[in-house]
Design a protein around this motif. Sequence first.
Motif, PDB file in Angstrom:
ATOM      1  N   PHE A 180      19.523 -19.084  36.797  1.00 31.04           N
ATOM      2  CA  PHE A 180      20.520 -18.227  36.156  1.00 31.04           C
ATOM      3  C   PHE A 180      20.995 -18.826  34.838  1.00 31.04           C
ATOM      4  CE2 PHE A 180      25.000 -17.731  35.173  1.00 31.04           C
ATOM      5  CZ  PHE A 180      24.975 -16.412  34.755  1.00 31.04           C
ATOM      6  N   MET A 199      23.189 -12.280  40.688  1.00 30.63           N
ATOM      7  CA  MET A 199      22.626 -13.248  41.625  1.00 30.63           C
ATOM      8  C   MET A 199      22.571 -12.690  43.045  1.00 30.63           C
ATOM      9  SD  MET A 199      21.647 -16.137  40.214  1.00 30.63           S
ATOM     10  CE  MET A 199      22.042 -17.676  41.066  1.00 30.63           C
ATOM     11  N   TYR A 228      20.748  -9.683  33.227  1.00 35.81           N
ATOM     12  CA  TYR A 228      20.585 -10.928  33.982  1.00 35.81           C
ATOM     13  C   TYR A 228      19.488 -10.793  35.045  1.00 35.81           C
ATOM     14  CZ  TYR A 228      25.042 -13.121  32.409  1.00 35.81           C
ATOM     15  OH  TYR A 228      26.055 -13.715  31.698  1.00 35.81           O
TER      16      TYR A 228
END
Length: 465
Positions: free
Chosen positions: A35, A256, A416
């Motif tokens: 990440f 995530m 992301y």
Amino acid sequence: MPPHRDIHLDCNEAFAPQQAAGLTEIELEAAVPAFVQVHRALQAMHEMGQVQFMHLPFLEEVLRSVERRAEELRQSFDTMVVLGIGGSALGAKAIEEAVLGPRFQKLPSTDPKRIFVLDTLDPLYISRLLESLELERCVFNVVSKSGNTVETMAQFMYCYDLLKQRLGAERFRRHLVMTTDAAQGALRQIADQEGIESFEILPGVGGRFSVLSPVGLLPAAFLGISIQELAEGAVHLIKRCAREDLWTNPAAMLAMLSYLLAEKHDKRNLVVFNYSESCNSVVEWFRQLWAESLGKRQSLSGQEIFAGITPIRAGGPRDQHSQMQLYVEGPRDKMVMFWSQERYESDLKVPQLYSEIESLNYLGGKKFSEILAAELVSTEHALREAGVPNFRLIFYDTGPYTLGQLFYLLEIATVYVGGLLNVNPYNQPGVELGKKYLYGKLGRFGAEEFGATLARKLKEKRYVV
């Protein structure tokens, strides 16, 4: 004006031991380096001006010019008809519905302006809508980044001819506004040649990331919605998401959770269970953002990976009575993201009736918002017991400031996840392939090979019952 509040992500029901099928903190920590690499790359590109959608809320001159022109349009027109599809339409619908809420009755002349978003080619729907409008009081906003979108250009050509016939060659163009690329495409060519007013979409801003460009801002400002507050909410969220710490960056944690549950736990369907009726169109906007950005055949290196997490729309409480059975006892391939609203502009209370009926008397005196909140919590825990990981986005209201936050939380989280999946979240090659076959079917010059291939395949169809 109510106080501004941050959006939060409650992810307790996504983790073990609360959720037997959930993530462990060890899994989360192990993925942090990946990440951080994605996050730093995004921040560096943002600082170098290479992530255009993240610059949109900071463009004060664009905001001011849209506000000025929208106010002028409000003086002349009551209705704006947005001709567009996909990212050129969904953002305007999302902003209107979220900020203004449901509007059921025909608007008297003293009420706010209205918009209609024409994201269909259904001839009955279009003809009925156009027949209902007083064209003298309508402005048509034609929205297409490419300037060549089949559906939008077909709508435009029909409405162009209709306006010309009804209003006359001298006046009809003042009822047209175009929102398109600054330099290319048929719409840009027409705007320049015929002197039709236009707004520019920045290069590098794809349709699904364009909600805080003139694509979404002009309809919002026409409705009297504060686009400054939309931008302020987005800026605030962008600053929150500059942090590397997962526990203070809500877009990071959302990304995530989604990535790890999909890749490590095989939960490749994301159910968006929305308990805010005003955000139904925001869910539709998010579905396009998530699906087009993440559904990719190839990785950045060209390897075939067939990546993606399928977004599924559900609405509470109604889909507790339709889809919930599948989620609780069906295939173990889903994670659920709840959306909940804390404050409502108005509320209702159940009267104290039927006190002698035990199956009803407990409802007396309770607010509808209280019952709705109980429905959500109960559904969360039913899914928990069934082994379905879930998490919740919590927003205070659906005003422009909150909505600006929500748009950018979801956009940044999507980027992301694209980075974590090692795909390009900004392109859509699968969509482009369908367009090529469409051009071929309709006889566009240069697409003859696709047209011939499609004609041959259609002749080979055998299995029709």
